[in-house]
Enzyme design. Sequence first.
Site, PDB file in Angstrom:
ATOM      1  N   CYS A   1      -3.484 -24.524 -45.896  1.00 44.47           N
ATOM      2  CA  CYS A   1      -4.481 -25.044 -46.974  1.00 44.47           C
ATOM      3  C   CYS A   1      -5.543 -25.822 -46.436  1.00 44.47           C
ATOM      4  CB  CYS A   1      -3.697 -25.873 -48.074  1.00 44.47           C
ATOM      5  SG  CYS A   1      -2.227 -25.097 -48.680  1.00 44.47           S
TER       6      CYS A   1
ATOM      7  N   ARG B   1      -8.775 -21.217 -41.777  1.00 42.80           N
ATOM      8  CA  ARG B   1      -7.518 -21.931 -42.062  1.00 42.80           C
ATOM      9  C   ARG B   1      -6.702 -20.690 -42.617  1.00 42.80           C
ATOM     10  NH1 ARG B   1      -7.156 -27.387 -40.854  1.00 42.80           N
ATOM     11  NH2 ARG B   1      -5.511 -27.526 -42.278  1.00 42.80           N
TER      12      ARG B   1
ATOM     13  N   GLU C   1      -2.899  -9.201 -34.235  1.00 43.97           N
ATOM     14  CA  GLU C   1      -3.204 -10.043 -35.334  1.00 43.97           C
ATOM     15  C   GLU C   1      -4.265  -9.693 -36.069  1.00 43.97           C
ATOM     16  OE1 GLU C   1      -3.861 -14.491 -34.339  1.00 43.97           O
ATOM     17  OE2 GLU C   1      -4.545 -13.716 -32.366  1.00 43.97           O
TER      18      GLU C   1
ATOM     19  N   LYS D   1      -3.529 -10.703 -29.496  1.00 44.97           N
ATOM     20  CA  LYS D   1      -4.918 -10.405 -29.880  1.00 44.97           C
ATOM     21  C   LYS D   1      -4.828  -9.274 -30.884  1.00 44.97           C
ATOM     22  CE  LYS D   1      -6.100 -13.638 -29.809  1.00 44.97           C
ATOM     23  NZ  LYS D   1      -5.618 -14.647 -29.260  1.00 44.97           N
TER      24      LYS D   1
ATOM     25  N   TRP E   1      -2.754 -21.958 -49.314  1.00 43.59           N
ATOM     26  CA  TRP E   1      -2.093 -20.802 -48.385  1.00 43.59           C
ATOM     27  C   TRP E   1      -0.700 -20.797 -49.297  1.00 43.59           C
ATOM     28  CZ3 TRP E   1       1.923 -20.505 -44.955  1.00 43.59           C
ATOM     29  CH2 TRP E   1       2.057 -19.156 -44.280  1.00 43.59           C
TER      30      TRP E   1
ATOM     31  N   HIS F   1      14.258  -0.216 -19.238  1.00 46.70           N
ATOM     32  CA  HIS F   1      15.592  -0.655 -19.918  1.00 46.70           C
ATOM     33  C   HIS F   1      15.600  -0.691 -21.392  1.00 46.70           C
ATOM     34  CE1 HIS F   1      16.879  -2.071 -15.991  1.00 46.70           C
ATOM     35  NE2 HIS F   1      15.704  -2.909 -15.829  1.00 46.70           N
TER      36      HIS F   1
ATOM     37  N   ASN G   1      -2.190 -30.595 -49.185  1.00 50.85           N
ATOM     38  CA  ASN G   1      -1.852 -29.705 -48.176  1.00 50.85           C
ATOM     39  C   ASN G   1      -0.766 -30.235 -47.420  1.00 50.85           C
ATOM     40  OD1 ASN G   1      -1.782 -28.210 -45.693  1.00 50.85           O
ATOM     41  ND2 ASN G   1      -3.659 -29.240 -44.990  1.00 50.85           N
ATOM     42  N   GLY G   2       0.509 -29.235 -47.485  1.00 54.39           N
ATOM     43  CA  GLY G   2       1.743 -29.823 -46.881  1.00 54.39           C
ATOM     44  C   GLY G   2       2.797 -29.068 -47.528  1.00 54.39           C
TER      45      GLY G   2
ATOM     46  N   LYS H   1      -5.088 -20.537 -39.445  1.00 50.78           N
ATOM     47  CA  LYS H   1      -5.580 -20.816 -38.312  1.00 50.78           C
ATOM     48  C   LYS H   1      -4.599 -22.109 -37.578  1.00 50.78           C
ATOM     49  CE  LYS H   1      -8.520 -21.594 -34.948  1.00 50.78           C
ATOM     50  NZ  LYS H   1      -8.350 -20.393 -33.676  1.00 50.78           N
TER      51      LYS H   1
ATOM     52  N   GLU I   1      -0.842 -12.109 -24.237  1.00 51.67           N
ATOM     53  CA  GLU I   1      -1.961 -12.599 -25.157  1.00 51.67           C
ATOM     54  C   GLU I   1      -3.000 -11.315 -25.661  1.00 51.67           C
ATOM     55  OE1 GLU I   1      -2.601 -15.026 -26.565  1.00 51.67           O
ATOM     56  OE2 GLU I   1      -4.944 -15.017 -26.997  1.00 51.67           O
TER      57      GLU I   1
HETATM   58  C1  AGP Z   1      -3.597 -17.013 -31.972  1.00 53.10           C
HETATM   59  O1  AGP Z   1      -4.876 -16.353 -31.803  1.00 53.10           O
HETATM   60  C2  AGP Z   1      -2.985 -17.667 -33.039  1.00 53.10           C
HETATM   61  N1  AGP Z   1      -4.108 -17.787 -34.133  1.00 53.10           N
HETATM   62  C3  AGP Z   1      -1.979 -18.442 -33.091  1.00 53.10           C
HETATM   63  O2  AGP Z   1      -1.046 -17.973 -32.327  1.00 53.10           O
HETATM   64  C4  AGP Z   1      -2.169 -20.023 -32.232  1.00 53.10           C
HETATM   65  O3  AGP Z   1      -2.415 -20.018 -31.122  1.00 53.10           O
HETATM   66  C5  AGP Z   1      -0.762 -20.850 -32.816  1.00 53.10           C
HETATM   67  O4  AGP Z   1      -0.524 -20.858 -34.109  1.00 53.10           O
HETATM   68  C6  AGP Z   1      -0.907 -22.096 -31.931  1.00 53.10           C
HETATM   69  O5  AGP Z   1      -1.790 -22.852 -32.531  1.00 53.10           O
HETATM   70  P1  AGP Z   1      -2.503 -24.188 -32.091  1.00 53.10           P
HETATM   71  O6  AGP Z   1      -3.085 -23.909 -30.676  1.00 53.10           O
HETATM   72  O7  AGP Z   1      -3.392 -24.732 -32.930  1.00 53.10           O
HETATM   73  O8  AGP Z   1      -1.232 -25.122 -32.157  1.00 53.10           O
END
Ligand code: AGP
Length: 619
Positions: A2, A27, A499, A496, A76, A515, A112-113, A614, A492
């Site tokens: 949020c 976000r 997502e 990428k 959210w 395996h 938010n929370g 985010k 990574e």
């Molecule tokens: C990566 O592309 C993501 N959006 C996600 O994995 C992110 O790195 C993770 O949520 C950790 O976030 P932070 O670095 O703000 O702690």
Amino acid sequence: MCGIVGYIGRKQAAPVLLDGLAKLEYRGYDSAGLAVRNGSESAVVVKSKGRLSNLSEMTDRGNTLVGTCGIGHTRWATHGEPSVKNAHPHVSGNCAGSGSGNVESDVVGVHNGIIENYIELKAKLERHGYTFYSATDTEVVIKLIDYYYKKYKIGPVDALAKTMVRVRGSYALEVMFSDRPGEIWVARKDSPMIIGIADGESYVASDVPAILKYTRNVYYIGNFEIAKLTEGEVHFFNLDGDEIEKELVAIQWDAESAEKGGYQHFMMKEIHEQPKAIQDTINSLTKDGHIDLSACGLSDEEIKSFSSVTIVACGTAWHSGVVGQYVFERLAGIPVRTELASEFRYRHPLLGKDQLVVVVSQSGETADTLAALRLAKENGVKVLAIVNVVGSSIAREADYVLYTLAGPEIAVASTKAYSTQLIAMYALAIKFASVRKGVEEKPYIDSINALPNKIEEILAKKERLQWFSSKYSNAKSIFFIGRGIDYAVSLEGSLKLKEISYIHSEAYAAGELKHGTISLIEENTLVIGVLTQSEVLEKTISNMVECKARGGYLMGITTYGNYQVEDTLNFVTYIPKCEELFAASLAVIPLQLMAYYVSLSKGLDVDKPRNLAKSVTVE
Ligand code: AGP
């Protein structure tokens, strides 16, 4: 997760709120709402499901909502489905509808929370005659404030303090009281919130980009603190109701850094910002040809005293930690273990005071990472944070902080934050190697200083990757394999891709495929091998050949000079030669570009992928 915004000043509030919410879109959210007050009139609440553009259309870009004081929210969904009824703002009134329109309620607020004990509090309020129109925990907390405000006939500070003592969970709360025109009240625990001040104007936001256009002067409101905002003024209070002083901080980020600057997407802009972000981070961590950690406060004596290092993070930040683990152990000769923050806390880790815990986070607000930090500190373990957002919870609670100078990262898919996290890892590893083993720093510092230009070289040839990537927009599954650091960067690359392209993908340690996972390789399944580590290159090639024998189509990322791979692979992308320990910094660039181009060719929302947020502020 949020996003909240608030404004009180001379401008019409609604356009400012919509603009701020647009800056927080990254976000992640599924509904949005505004509450605006015109003088002492009751607030007008407008809410909508889906994109912010719906809310903007409903209000003619904010123009139909008159008033210079208001609050806004992007939700959210946690408690209750995404819907108008569950969208914020929520109101204290016992209205039967969705809480939209001209509300006569005494308290209107956004949150938010997560309020963990909301069911118990809801039951209590129901016993006192309150009824509920939504499934949210937020409606409960707004009604609880209203309850205390009226029952004890107390002011906003005391009503908020009583509420804060009674609720369990996390919150950035923003409320307006109908009998207190010209005031916005906020309270915080564990959810991000900043307050911006300009001449005659006050702003509230979950994150800096929402207000950067208007002011760079901000206050960081702490846990269990309350603030009252009026036009250009803010007063802070603790739970006892005592007024407290806070320091005004000037944000260094410029307003342009939170704009797309001519790129179609933030992600592509941020990919291109990596050379600069890396150089800025290197410059901040080096002085006179040496790694300089004096700003973070970690002394040589302390570096010598640690017997092991545990790196803890989530997602991409965790991936930077996996690279860090290899680099750190090889350079500094100290045992390093990298753990997922969401697992760390619940596995009851054996924590010793001679350990160093390194937490890594772009946002500095990730709930699991913050919880890991707190657990380590409770056990007397020193915590160093590698973090991008100045003043974030993780930055404030860690014993030592290494800032990555990535600037604001808006795209949900992290790119420049990862690259700068790697630099911080390298710097830390070089420093440990120099202090503990007398390793000469210069050759390694020269190598990291050479990375920005090499990244520019890769970016200059991106079109070839675009052509190749666009052929895979319909792929069912894509595999990334490598060994050692190449495996770490594969993790990574795979994240990428999945997502933002929604294509199933796995990153596998190349030697582990046979395996079990190799059974998934079918005719034309794309297998991407990362081949930057000469010691294991041939072994990984052998594992790729095993995939080819089962129909796999092979792509490789390797350094110039390794032309023999073309005998085996179907498509090769070359990256400049560099110190192999730092090769992840180069190998990740084609992987980021591929993910971007696949998403683009599928016509997806690159910067705001479905289901993601985010900053993940819930466990
Ligand atoms: C990566 O592309 C993501 N959006 C996600 O994995 C992110 O790195 C993770 O949520 C950790 O976030 P932070 O670095 O703000 O702690």
